[in-house]
Design a protein around this motif. Sequence first.
Motif, PDB file in Angstrom:
ATOM      1  N   THR A   9      -4.224 -11.906   4.080  1.00  0.00           N
ATOM      2  CA  THR A   9      -4.225 -12.909   5.065  1.00  0.00           C
ATOM      3  C   THR A   9      -2.833 -13.340   5.648  1.00  0.00           C
ATOM      4  N   GLY A  10      -2.794 -13.912   6.841  1.00  0.00           N
ATOM      5  CA  GLY A  10      -1.377 -14.252   7.196  1.00  0.00           C
ATOM      6  C   GLY A  10      -0.492 -13.005   7.575  1.00  0.00           C
ATOM      7  N   VAL A  11       0.651 -13.277   7.915  1.00  0.00           N
ATOM      8  CA  VAL A  11       1.511 -12.022   8.293  1.00  0.00           C
ATOM      9  C   VAL A  11       2.264 -11.548   7.144  1.00  0.00           C
ATOM     10  N   GLN A  12       1.660 -10.203   7.229  1.00  0.00           N
ATOM     11  CA  GLN A  12       2.150  -9.286   5.982  1.00  0.00           C
ATOM     12  C   GLN A  12       3.543  -8.456   6.378  1.00  0.00           C
ATOM     13  N   ASP A  13       4.760  -8.679   5.837  1.00  0.00           N
ATOM     14  CA  ASP A  13       5.963  -8.072   6.305  1.00  0.00           C
ATOM     15  C   ASP A  13       6.089  -7.024   5.398  1.00  0.00           C
ATOM     16  N   PHE A  14       5.519  -5.725   5.525  1.00  0.00           N
ATOM     17  CA  PHE A  14       5.440  -4.574   4.379  1.00  0.00           C
ATOM     18  C   PHE A  14       6.601  -4.041   4.272  1.00  0.00           C
ATOM     19  N   ALA A  15       7.034  -3.718   3.043  1.00  0.00           N
ATOM     20  CA  ALA A  15       7.859  -2.539   2.666  1.00  0.00           C
ATOM     21  C   ALA A  15       7.339  -1.163   3.153  1.00  0.00           C
ATOM     22  N   THR A  16       7.968  -0.363   3.358  1.00  0.00           N
ATOM     23  CA  THR A  16       7.555   1.085   3.768  1.00  0.00           C
ATOM     24  C   THR A  16       8.397   2.140   3.246  1.00  0.00           C
ATOM     25  N   ALA A  17       7.800   3.049   2.853  1.00  0.00           N
ATOM     26  CA  ALA A  17       8.513   4.405   2.505  1.00  0.00           C
ATOM     27  C   ALA A  17       8.138   5.447   3.545  1.00  0.00           C
ATOM     28  N   CYS A  18       9.244   5.915   4.300  1.00  0.00           N
ATOM     29  CA  CYS A  18       9.189   6.638   5.551  1.00  0.00           C
ATOM     30  C   CYS A  18       9.725   7.966   5.584  1.00  0.00           C
ATOM     31  N   ILE A  19       9.149   8.779   6.280  1.00  0.00           N
ATOM     32  CA  ILE A  19       9.987  10.131   6.684  1.00  0.00           C
ATOM     33  C   ILE A  19      10.029  10.048   8.265  1.00  0.00           C
ATOM     34  N   GLU A  20      11.141  10.030   8.639  1.00  0.00           N
ATOM     35  CA  GLU A  20      11.404  10.194  10.116  1.00  0.00           C
ATOM     36  C   GLU A  20      11.424  11.659  10.556  1.00  0.00           C
ATOM     37  N   GLN A  59      15.457  11.815   8.632  1.00  0.00           N
ATOM     38  CA  GLN A  59      15.878  10.863   7.795  1.00  0.00           C
ATOM     39  C   GLN A  59      14.835  10.382   6.834  1.00  0.00           C
ATOM     40  N   ALA A  60      14.963  10.122   5.704  1.00  0.00           N
ATOM     41  CA  ALA A  60      14.019   9.494   4.784  1.00  0.00           C
ATOM     42  C   ALA A  60      14.315   8.181   4.421  1.00  0.00           C
ATOM     43  N   PHE A  61      13.383   7.451   4.140  1.00  0.00           N
ATOM     44  CA  PHE A  61      13.619   5.749   3.942  1.00  0.00           C
ATOM     45  C   PHE A  61      12.901   5.547   2.701  1.00  0.00           C
ATOM     46  N   PRO A  62      13.728   4.832   1.764  1.00  0.00           N
ATOM     47  CA  PRO A  62      13.116   4.782   0.270  1.00  0.00           C
ATOM     48  C   PRO A  62      12.430   3.319   0.746  1.00  0.00           C
ATOM     49  N   TYR A  63      11.301   3.059  -0.568  1.00  0.00           N
ATOM     50  CA  TYR A  63      10.331   1.719  -0.610  1.00  0.00           C
ATOM     51  C   TYR A  63      11.015   0.625  -0.634  1.00  0.00           C
ATOM     52  N   SER A  64      12.355   0.712  -1.350  1.00  0.00           N
ATOM     53  CA  SER A  64      13.356  -0.547  -1.733  1.00  0.00           C
ATOM     54  C   SER A  64      14.032  -1.397  -0.457  1.00  0.00           C
ATOM     55  N   LEU A 112      13.964   0.717  -8.378  1.00  0.00           N
ATOM     56  CA  LEU A 112      13.702  -0.782  -8.800  1.00  0.00           C
ATOM     57  C   LEU A 112      14.467  -1.763  -7.966  1.00  0.00           C
ATOM     58  N   SER A 113      15.285  -1.269  -7.202  1.00  0.00           N
ATOM     59  CA  SER A 113      16.477  -2.013  -6.462  1.00  0.00           C
ATOM     60  C   SER A 113      15.928  -2.927  -5.380  1.00  0.00           C
ATOM     61  N   GLY A 114      14.477  -2.447  -5.087  1.00  0.00           N
ATOM     62  CA  GLY A 114      13.712  -3.670  -4.513  1.00  0.00           C
ATOM     63  C   GLY A 114      13.062  -4.800  -5.480  1.00  0.00           C
ATOM     64  N   THR A 115      13.472  -6.131  -5.092  1.00  0.00           N
ATOM     65  CA  THR A 115      13.440  -7.014  -6.418  1.00  0.00           C
ATOM     66  C   THR A 115      11.897  -7.191  -6.156  1.00  0.00           C
ATOM     67  N   ASP A 116      10.987  -7.047  -5.406  1.00  0.00           N
ATOM     68  CA  ASP A 116       9.702  -7.410  -5.587  1.00  0.00           C
ATOM     69  C   ASP A 116       8.755  -6.190  -5.511  1.00  0.00           C
ATOM     70  N   ARG A 117       9.259  -4.988  -5.822  1.00  0.00           N
ATOM     71  CA  ARG A 117       8.560  -3.804  -5.710  1.00  0.00           C
ATOM     72  C   ARG A 117       9.343  -2.860  -6.170  1.00  0.00           C
ATOM     73  N   ALA A 118       8.367  -1.645  -6.660  1.00  0.00           N
ATOM     74  CA  ALA A 118       8.876  -0.491  -7.434  1.00  0.00           C
ATOM     75  C   ALA A 118       8.451   0.770  -6.540  1.00  0.00           C
ATOM     76  N   GLY A 119       9.295   1.624  -6.267  1.00  0.00           N
ATOM     77  CA  GLY A 119       9.113   3.024  -5.754  1.00  0.00           C
ATOM     78  C   GLY A 119       9.641   4.139  -6.238  1.00  0.00           C
ATOM     79  N   TYR A 120       9.979   5.116  -5.535  1.00  0.00           N
ATOM     80  CA  TYR A 120      10.775   6.375  -6.075  1.00  0.00           C
ATOM     81  C   TYR A 120      11.131   7.003  -4.799  1.00  0.00           C
ATOM     82  N   THR A 173       9.386  10.475  -0.802  1.00  0.00           N
ATOM     83  CA  THR A 173       9.620   8.887  -0.913  1.00  0.00           C
ATOM     84  C   THR A 173       8.292   8.314  -0.986  1.00  0.00           C
ATOM     85  N   GLY A 174       8.388   7.203  -1.759  1.00  0.00           N
ATOM     86  CA  GLY A 174       6.999   6.633  -1.894  1.00  0.00           C
ATOM     87  C   GLY A 174       6.946   5.300  -2.715  1.00  0.00           C
ATOM     88  N   GLY A 175       5.590   4.656  -3.027  1.00  0.00           N
ATOM     89  CA  GLY A 175       5.820   3.368  -3.498  1.00  0.00           C
ATOM     90  C   GLY A 175       4.458   3.156  -4.349  1.00  0.00           C
TER      91      GLY A 175
END
Length: 322
Positions: free
Chosen positions: A57-68, A81-86, A260-268, A283-285
């Motif tokens: 519910t509400g507005v979700q500001d998602f963290a994303t792991a992306c490849i452009e 470029q690749a973008f980490p989940y953190s 683990l550099s994102g304080t509220d999430r974990a990725g690779y 890149t992933g989460g």
Amino acid sequence: MVKLGHASVAVLASFLLVSCGGDDSSPTPTGSATPTPTPPPAPPPPTFTYTQFANLTGVQDFATACIEYGQALDGVPRLVQAFPYSGGGNIDLDAGTAIWTVTEFGGGVSASFGPGDIVSQAADRVRYDLNTTPLPTRLSIFQSTVAGTPAAYGRRTGYLLPTGNGLQTAFCTLGVPTDPDDIPAATTVTYTDLAMDGFLIQRNPAGGNSITSQIVSGTGTISGNTTNGSIRFSISYVVEDSAGARRTVGPISGDVDIDLSGTDRAGYFGLLNFGGMPEYQITGGFYGPQGRETGFVVAAQLDQDSDGRPEEFLLINGYATR
């Protein structure tokens, strides 16, 4: 998924009070021990609460792991470029109005997609198109089905976004993030149920249009180590050409660090087949309780003559559950 909890330490102390008499005529008092204090109770273990994606519910500001990736003049894309989940995410959802907003990486351009922009819809995907010209503005949201079960906590996405520099195109993964402190008890956590799709584009040796094949499935094993903070991939993917012929590529293997550099999430984030030809950027989460699900994006390009114009470009959007 690898951060250990803090142990509570109780310090116990006891004191013995003894008084000594003066001369023989004075009685010597008897010493007595102070009772040992009771240590405080250990704090209760933390609790973690997760809402399944469909119930957000509400507005979700998602963290994303992306490849452009960007389009080349000869029709073969190139990895941008690749973008980490953190990092900072670039896709939001207003769950109340069902409006998605995509924002340009490294810029201020954004576009919003609502129910009125849906051009196709199925149980596992929704496609939006704003019908802009001369460059398209599109968004696709995918719900993976792994081993017959739809993903509960994460989604895969792909978008095309016109910017001041042309067209930004990317594949991303997003979802309800696993709390970094919500660590499985086992040292090794293994995913063996995987789903993959994507594409392979190759330069046509005879000239003319490039050759496009589809990634139709994938298999493999993903093993996370909660002690040393690494995750090992060994995956294979199936390529289907335009005539329907299929071939399997892999296994593609490698170890990457859990981020683990994102304080509220974990990725690779890292490279598979490191030092090989080609290397695969990944890149992933992790999503849901104790990383029950994980989404990832993989890209590779083959530029054998090092002229900056790849002969091949591969992009895979994958998902795994355990």
